[in-house]
Structures are given as C-alpha cells and as structure tokens.
Design an enzyme around this catalytic site. Sequence first.
Site, mmCIF file in Angstrom:
data_model
loop_
_atom_site.group_PDB
_atom_site.id
_atom_site.type_symbol
_atom_site.label_atom_id
_atom_site.label_comp_id
_atom_site.label_asym_id
_atom_site.label_seq_id
_atom_site.Cartn_x
_atom_site.Cartn_y
_atom_site.Cartn_z
ATOM 1 C CG ASP A 104 -2.034 1.012 1.133
ATOM 2 O OD1 ASP A 104 -2.438 1.366 0.004
ATOM 3 O OD2 ASP A 104 -2.513 1.464 2.185
ATOM 4 C CB SER A 162 4.288 22.842 8.337
ATOM 5 O OG SER A 162 5.254 22.150 9.093
ATOM 6 C CB ALA A 163 0.988 23.498 4.089
ATOM 7 N N GLY A 195 -1.403 21.446 8.687
ATOM 8 C CA GLY A 195 -1.547 21.710 10.117
ATOM 9 C C GLY A 195 -1.962 23.137 10.395
ATOM 10 C CB SER A 196 -0.897 26.347 8.885
ATOM 11 O OG SER A 196 -1.259 27.696 8.959
ATOM 12 C CE LYS A 197 -4.302 24.882 3.021
ATOM 13 N NZ LYS A 197 -4.452 24.034 1.813
ATOM 14 C CD GLU A 231 5.050 14.240 14.306
ATOM 15 O OE1 GLU A 231 5.599 14.999 13.469
ATOM 16 O OE2 GLU A 231 5.024 13.015 14.207
ATOM 17 C CB CYS A 268 7.695 13.927 10.440
ATOM 18 S SG CYS A 268 7.409 12.758 11.775
#
Length: 503
Positions: free
Chosen positions: A99, A240-241, A243-245, A260, A294
């Site tokens: 997968d 991060s992008a 996560g910011s949203k 995270e 990460c």
Amino acid sequence: MAITVSSRQLFIDGEWRVPILNKRIPNINPSTENIIGDIPAATKEDVDLAVDAAKRAISRKNGRDWSAASGSLRARYLRAIAAKIKEKKDELGKLESIDCGKPLEEALADLDDVVACFEYYAGLAEELDSKQKAPISLPMDTFKSYILKEPIGVVALITPWNYPFLMATWKIAPALAAGCAAILKPSELASVTCLELGEICKEVGLPRGVLNIVTGLGHEAGASLASHPDVDKISFTGSSATGSKIMTTAAQLVKPVSLELGGKSPIVVFEDVDLDKVAEWTVFGCFFTNGQICSATSRLIVHESIAVEFVDKLVKWAENIKISDPLEEGCRLGPIVSEAQYKKVLNCISSAKSEGATILTGGRRPEHLKKGYFVEPTIITDVTTSMQIWREEVFGPVLAVKTFSTEEEAINLANDTHYGLGSAVMSNDLERCERLSKALQAGIVWINCAQPSFIQAPWGGIKRSGFGRELGEWGLENYLSVKQVTRYTSDEPWGWYQPPSKL
C-alpha cells in the site's frame, strides 16, 4: 502468492457503510504502479454520520458503555485488539508494504510496535482508575479539593501515510484508553491497514461508535472533520501547511488541537567519533522508511576536519543499500509513496543542482528498476543555508551536507530552521553531548544514535514542527480534561455577607 486487498467500506457505528455519494479512490502499489484495489471516499455527509455515531457512543447509558466505564473495562478491549493484530501480523504487514511501499521487515516491526502500543495504553487505562480523585493540598482546612480526569469527548484523528497503522495507533490507543470516541481519517495514499482495523474492532466487539474510520480526500473528508462543531479535539500528523489550516479552522470554534508536523532535523557529527559506526547511524537517520520520516535527520552538519573522509564513507554506505520491491527479503529502501511525491522529491534534487549544489550520489531512479516510484539514496554537498534543499522538508531519501569548525557554529547551523522536531549529536565527549542536548532547539535529541522511538517516551516538536506530545503518559493526557472538585467541609456559615435581619 498474490496479496488480496479487501474491498472495504467506511466503518461507522460499528458497521461497514457505503459512502453516501458512492465514490471510491484507487489504490496504487508504488512499487509496480499497478492498481491493487480501491478505498471508499467519504464526504461531509459521511463525516456527519461518523461524528453522530461517536457522540452516541460517548453518551450511551450515561456513558457506562464507554466514556464513564472503568479504565479496566476499556483495557480489556485494547488488549483484545492487540491480540487480533498480533494474530494477523503477517497479512497486515504485506498489505502495508504494497500500500505505501514500506520494506516488509519495517512493516512487520511497525506492527510489533502497534501491538505494544495498544497493550501499553491498556495498562495506563487501568492505572487511570486509581488516579481519580487525587487530592490537592490546600492552605485552608475548611475546604477539600480533588481532581477528576475525564475524556475530552469526540476526537478527530487525522494521520499520515508514512506509518499508516502505527501512527494511527499512536492516537487511537490513548484516545480510547482515556474514554474518548474517535473518528480516524487516514491518508488517502495509505488507508488499507487502517480499514482492516475496523474489521478487528467488529471481531472483538468494541462498542458501536467508539472508533469510526472514514477514508477519503483531505479537502473533503479531512476538512469536514476538522471543521465539525461536535468534534471536541483534533489530533493531526502531517505537513505544516495542512496543520496550519487545521489550526485556523479549530480557532474559529476555540477547539484544542495537537499537531505533529514537518521537520528538517539536524545531525551534528564531531571529529572524535568512530566514522563507520556514525556513518551507519547517519544513513539510517535519513534513509530509513524510504526517507519519508517527519523526524528524518536530513541535514548533516559535520566537523570540517573529518568531512571528506566521513562523506566518502557515507557514499559507500548509501550505495550499498538494497533497493528493491519492498516484499523482497533484505530490502532496505522501497519506493516513494506516490507519483506526485516522487516528482516532488526529484524536483527538490534538481533544484539543488541548479542552485549550485553537488549530487555526490543518487538523485535518480535505480537502473535495475524500470517501474515504481524509486529514488536512489541521495547525498548532496556544496550546499548553502539559503538553498531549498537545506531549509525545506523533502520527505524522501535525500541528505544535505554542511561543515563546521566550532561547537558554536554547529549549534547555530542546527537551530537555523523553522522546524524543531528531532535532532542528533554524535560525539564521544559526553559533556559536549549534554551541552548540545540543552542547546539544540528540538522536541527530541538523540545522542550517538538517530530515530529510535519508544512508546514510553514523549514524541513531538517545537516551532513549526507543532505542539503537544504523543506517546507515554503525555499521549494519554492529550485526550483527558482536568476537572477540579472542591467541597466546603466546615459546619460554620461562610460569613462573608451580613445575614438578613430575622423578623
């Protein structure tokens, strides 16, 4: 023998349910580029059903089914889930491998950690019973105060594709141990084993709605889940992008989040080390899990006096890594998870070269593999701190190298980043290691190793790598709210106001 991928539906309220819009997403094996099945694509309507099911699970029988049940009852279910996963380990490992492209030996090791994680949080669930009503020492003997720890409620768990089952478990196990009801939304790039967890929950008789699994695209299923007013907390692992949203969405409802996010972790190598031993750790820290970690220590900061010899050894180690179909015995590097991610990794390498960096080894598809999203382990030198390859997460098997002359310079190079998840220091001088462990701006510091993680130890970052901690007791606390209960114990009236006159 061919590996069969079951055609699952959404797992909602303890049952398999066809998505309301009946959409599905193809599964592509990144090793072969062949379609091996498909997964259901949830939309807002399906997410609403899953959240409603979780709400009912929390409140059913005034919580006695789950949220207000004893920790020991919840522990029995967690241990039953662990036992079923252990029983199905070989099958699940192969499914994970085809997968997402993870080498089979890694996938099987991940499943050992999955089992251990459910068992660990079963133990913490039992301990939670004895920790209730913990007394608080007060300065006034006319009051008695204690603490209750209660489940936060309905939680949204949004997980990535690099450790599909394991990182889902990092969230599911503590959330269920705490008494929460959860909606898991795994990455659409790797959902197969997470859906199999739904079948395991049915087999062990987990109460309906305690765990719901909705697969689908991030902008449809994920966004609907993050913005749902009846979700009490969001736990997200990913870019991060995104996560910011999620943080912006949660802020509108003053909703707690744990994030995270990305990383660009440094590994600092001093001149007093055993070069071969540290070369292996450096390669492992960046190229393990196909470089898709990460916390990957993808920025090598090496003392100038050993740089040439050390990098030469690194090249030899990197070129000796077995790259193959992840099901092959001895595979140590499989494919990138998807075509889009594969192109992104190659573009990052190409960009570094165009900016003046030198590709010492790798940077292309292995010659012996004509299909699949494979990228050779890549080592890049002549890097400046302004280059994208030094500053931004690649999420592929790519190591960028810089040198230093003083300890202060090494620390400054390591900390010159928006991220702060992992870091590593390699030196035989333990006092120096201690100094760097304090100076490095990261949630995790590894000394003379890279990438070990343990269920008992906290995991998480600072700066743009997010906040909150998973694993250990900290992972359980993520899903508990603290309630203060204070009782007035004196027989005397309070006496703050003048009592009314008695007529």
